[in-house]
Design a protein around this motif. Sequence first.
Motif, PDB file in Angstrom:
ATOM      1  N   VAL A 181      13.230 -10.421   6.458  1.00  0.00           N
ATOM      2  CA  VAL A 181      12.056 -10.578   7.317  1.00  0.00           C
ATOM      3  C   VAL A 181      11.540  -9.200   7.704  1.00  0.00           C
ATOM      4  O   VAL A 181      12.318  -8.259   7.873  1.00  0.00           O
ATOM      5  CB  VAL A 181      12.448 -11.373   8.602  1.00  0.00           C
ATOM      6  CG1 VAL A 181      11.439 -11.176   9.722  1.00  0.00           C
ATOM      7  CG2 VAL A 181      12.622 -12.847   8.301  1.00  0.00           C
ATOM      8  N   ASN A 182      10.224  -9.090   7.842  1.00  0.00           N
ATOM      9  CA  ASN A 182       9.610  -7.939   8.506  1.00  0.00           C
ATOM     10  C   ASN A 182       8.693  -8.491   9.589  1.00  0.00           C
ATOM     11  O   ASN A 182       7.698  -9.148   9.296  1.00  0.00           O
ATOM     12  CB  ASN A 182       8.822  -7.084   7.512  1.00  0.00           C
ATOM     13  CG  ASN A 182       8.334  -5.770   8.100  1.00  0.00           C
ATOM     14  OD1 ASN A 182       8.749  -5.381   9.198  1.00  0.00           O
ATOM     15  ND2 ASN A 182       7.462  -5.085   7.392  1.00  0.00           N
ATOM     16  N   GLN A 183       9.061  -8.245  10.828  1.00  0.00           N
ATOM     17  CA  GLN A 183       8.269  -8.736  11.968  1.00  0.00           C
ATOM     18  C   GLN A 183       7.284  -7.639  12.376  1.00  0.00           C
ATOM     19  O   GLN A 183       7.694  -6.556  12.803  1.00  0.00           O
ATOM     20  CB  GLN A 183       9.204  -9.094  13.127  1.00  0.00           C
ATOM     21  CG  GLN A 183       8.484  -9.740  14.299  1.00  0.00           C
ATOM     22  CD  GLN A 183       9.429 -10.123  15.424  1.00  0.00           C
ATOM     23  OE1 GLN A 183       9.285  -9.668  16.550  1.00  0.00           O
ATOM     24  NE2 GLN A 183      10.412 -10.968  15.118  1.00  0.00           N
ATOM     25  N   ILE A 184       5.994  -7.925  12.234  1.00  0.00           N
ATOM     26  CA  ILE A 184       4.957  -6.909  12.429  1.00  0.00           C
ATOM     27  C   ILE A 184       3.824  -7.467  13.285  1.00  0.00           C
ATOM     28  O   ILE A 184       3.673  -8.685  13.417  1.00  0.00           O
ATOM     29  CB  ILE A 184       4.394  -6.419  11.083  1.00  0.00           C
ATOM     30  CG1 ILE A 184       3.816  -7.592  10.283  1.00  0.00           C
ATOM     31  CG2 ILE A 184       5.468  -5.685  10.288  1.00  0.00           C
ATOM     32  CD1 ILE A 184       3.128  -7.205   8.986  1.00  0.00           C
ATOM     33  N   GLU A 185       3.032  -6.571  13.836  1.00  0.00           N
ATOM     34  CA  GLU A 185       1.853  -7.007  14.588  1.00  0.00           C
ATOM     35  C   GLU A 185       0.793  -7.506  13.609  1.00  0.00           C
ATOM     36  O   GLU A 185       0.351  -6.771  12.727  1.00  0.00           O
ATOM     37  CB  GLU A 185       1.289  -5.864  15.438  1.00  0.00           C
ATOM     38  CG  GLU A 185       0.098  -6.308  16.270  1.00  0.00           C
ATOM     39  CD  GLU A 185      -0.470  -5.216  17.184  1.00  0.00           C
ATOM     40  OE1 GLU A 185      -1.483  -5.489  17.857  1.00  0.00           O
ATOM     41  OE2 GLU A 185       0.097  -4.101  17.213  1.00  0.00           O
ATOM     42  N   VAL A 186       0.400  -8.761  13.749  1.00  0.00           N
ATOM     43  CA  VAL A 186      -0.651  -9.359  12.923  1.00  0.00           C
ATOM     44  C   VAL A 186      -1.483 -10.290  13.791  1.00  0.00           C
ATOM     45  O   VAL A 186      -0.928 -11.124  14.517  1.00  0.00           O
ATOM     46  CB  VAL A 186      -0.087 -10.170  11.735  1.00  0.00           C
ATOM     47  CG1 VAL A 186      -1.234 -10.757  10.895  1.00  0.00           C
ATOM     48  CG2 VAL A 186       0.812  -9.328  10.849  1.00  0.00           C
ATOM     49  N   HIS A 187      -2.788 -10.141  13.699  1.00  0.00           N
ATOM     50  CA  HIS A 187      -3.728 -11.038  14.379  1.00  0.00           C
ATOM     51  C   HIS A 187      -5.103 -10.813  13.757  1.00  0.00           C
ATOM     52  O   HIS A 187      -5.258  -9.924  12.897  1.00  0.00           O
ATOM     53  CB  HIS A 187      -3.734 -10.777  15.900  1.00  0.00           C
ATOM     54  CG  HIS A 187      -3.848  -9.344  16.285  1.00  0.00           C
ATOM     55  ND1 HIS A 187      -5.021  -8.620  16.163  1.00  0.00           N
ATOM     56  CD2 HIS A 187      -2.927  -8.477  16.786  1.00  0.00           C
ATOM     57  CE1 HIS A 187      -4.822  -7.388  16.584  1.00  0.00           C
ATOM     58  NE2 HIS A 187      -3.547  -7.264  16.957  1.00  0.00           N
ATOM     59  N   PRO A 188      -6.113 -11.567  14.136  1.00  0.00           N
ATOM     60  CA  PRO A 188      -7.410 -11.418  13.467  1.00  0.00           C
ATOM     61  C   PRO A 188      -8.038 -10.036  13.587  1.00  0.00           C
ATOM     62  O   PRO A 188      -8.888  -9.686  12.755  1.00  0.00           O
ATOM     63  CB  PRO A 188      -8.277 -12.482  14.151  1.00  0.00           C
ATOM     64  CG  PRO A 188      -7.302 -13.557  14.506  1.00  0.00           C
ATOM     65  CD  PRO A 188      -6.067 -12.801  14.949  1.00  0.00           C
ATOM     66  N   TYR A 189      -7.662  -9.242  14.571  1.00  0.00           N
ATOM     67  CA  TYR A 189      -8.194  -7.886  14.673  1.00  0.00           C
ATOM     68  C   TYR A 189      -7.302  -6.861  13.965  1.00  0.00           C
ATOM     69  O   TYR A 189      -7.646  -5.688  13.890  1.00  0.00           O
ATOM     70  CB  TYR A 189      -8.361  -7.484  16.138  1.00  0.00           C
ATOM     71  CG  TYR A 189      -9.496  -8.196  16.854  1.00  0.00           C
ATOM     72  CD1 TYR A 189     -10.461  -8.920  16.172  1.00  0.00           C
ATOM     73  CD2 TYR A 189      -9.607  -8.141  18.250  1.00  0.00           C
ATOM     74  CE1 TYR A 189     -11.494  -9.574  16.838  1.00  0.00           C
ATOM     75  CE2 TYR A 189     -10.641  -8.784  18.917  1.00  0.00           C
ATOM     76  CZ  TYR A 189     -11.578  -9.508  18.204  1.00  0.00           C
ATOM     77  OH  TYR A 189     -12.607 -10.137  18.872  1.00  0.00           O
ATOM     78  N   LEU A 190      -6.130  -7.307  13.481  1.00  0.00           N
ATOM     79  CA  LEU A 190      -5.224  -6.442  12.715  1.00  0.00           C
ATOM     80  C   LEU A 190      -4.574  -7.324  11.637  1.00  0.00           C
ATOM     81  O   LEU A 190      -3.442  -7.772  11.775  1.00  0.00           O
ATOM     82  CB  LEU A 190      -4.153  -5.818  13.615  1.00  0.00           C
ATOM     83  CG  LEU A 190      -3.220  -4.801  12.943  1.00  0.00           C
ATOM     84  CD1 LEU A 190      -3.954  -3.508  12.602  1.00  0.00           C
ATOM     85  CD2 LEU A 190      -2.016  -4.499  13.827  1.00  0.00           C
ATOM     86  N   VAL A 191      -5.307  -7.547  10.567  1.00  0.00           N
ATOM     87  CA  VAL A 191      -4.894  -8.525   9.564  1.00  0.00           C
ATOM     88  C   VAL A 191      -3.729  -8.014   8.716  1.00  0.00           C
ATOM     89  O   VAL A 191      -2.876  -8.803   8.293  1.00  0.00           O
ATOM     90  CB  VAL A 191      -6.110  -8.913   8.691  1.00  0.00           C
ATOM     91  CG1 VAL A 191      -5.683  -9.819   7.545  1.00  0.00           C
ATOM     92  CG2 VAL A 191      -7.165  -9.617   9.550  1.00  0.00           C
ATOM     93  N   GLN A 192      -3.679  -6.720   8.440  1.00  0.00           N
ATOM     94  CA  GLN A 192      -2.555  -6.110   7.712  1.00  0.00           C
ATOM     95  C   GLN A 192      -2.359  -6.734   6.326  1.00  0.00           C
ATOM     96  O   GLN A 192      -1.218  -6.982   5.897  1.00  0.00           O
ATOM     97  CB  GLN A 192      -1.257  -6.209   8.527  1.00  0.00           C
ATOM     98  CG  GLN A 192      -1.309  -5.518   9.887  1.00  0.00           C
ATOM     99  CD  GLN A 192      -0.324  -4.386  10.016  1.00  0.00           C
ATOM    100  OE1 GLN A 192      -0.353  -3.454   9.231  1.00  0.00           O
ATOM    101  NE2 GLN A 192       0.536  -4.460  11.012  1.00  0.00           N
TER     102      GLN A 192
END
Length: 278
Positions: free
Chosen positions: A160-171
Amino acid sequence: MTSIPNIALNNGVAIPQLGFGVFQIKPDETAEAVTEALRIGYRHIDTAQMYQNEKQVGQAIARSGLDPSEIFVTSKLNNNRQSFDDALRAFDQSLVDLGLDRLDLFLIHWPLATIRDYTEAWRALERVYSEGRTRAIGVSNFQPHHIRKLRAETEVPPAVNQIEVHPYLVQDELCAFNAEHEIATEAWSPIAQGLVLDDPAILELADRHDRTPAQVVLRWHIQLGNIVFPKSSNPKRMQENFEIFDFELSDTDLGMISGLDRNERTGPDPDVFDSVPS
């Protein structure tokens, strides 16, 4: 009860795609919040040593009446415990605090690559994994170059890689890298700490689907294949966040949300973050 889909990790372990996160929930409020989450039907709890609420998560699990094997529990290594021996001791303490014999997933919380060699901590995680004391190991906030170093210098690939993801930071690029290397993407701050909920595009989709803005964004994550664990101590919000499996966004809807990307973080940049608690 709503059936939560599972995602198979690269070692075959099944992880519920929707979970409950306890980041920023105060320790004295955590047991009640997790108790309510388990009552609603959540079976995946994400905590961390840094959150200082593992004991309260454990209390809620113990009094839930559920067998611990029914609940997928993740914790993360604190930034001041990244030497090999410290990481082993910290893992042992997490088990004690959570009241568990085994974790489901244990992560390195931050790479701290400017000040530490995270491969030392990873070797400690490999040790507890080989001993069967955690079912899977992974990383959090790791960039591709961090993972390449792990793959080159250690034996067990992250699950797993747990990362910041949301509509303003799609990554997109990082998520694609994870997928290419059979690493599941977990999305923290999935609604950007609420910042995306007033976006006109999100509000339009929420109105069209007769859903809350948060439900729309969480559904976007689910359809992208992300593992997601929204945090709320409000029972009504917790219930709403759980009810995202009886509607579907179209490809156009998904593209509209992904098109909101601003490369805007709510948290630190993993390439420069080096905060180590005393």
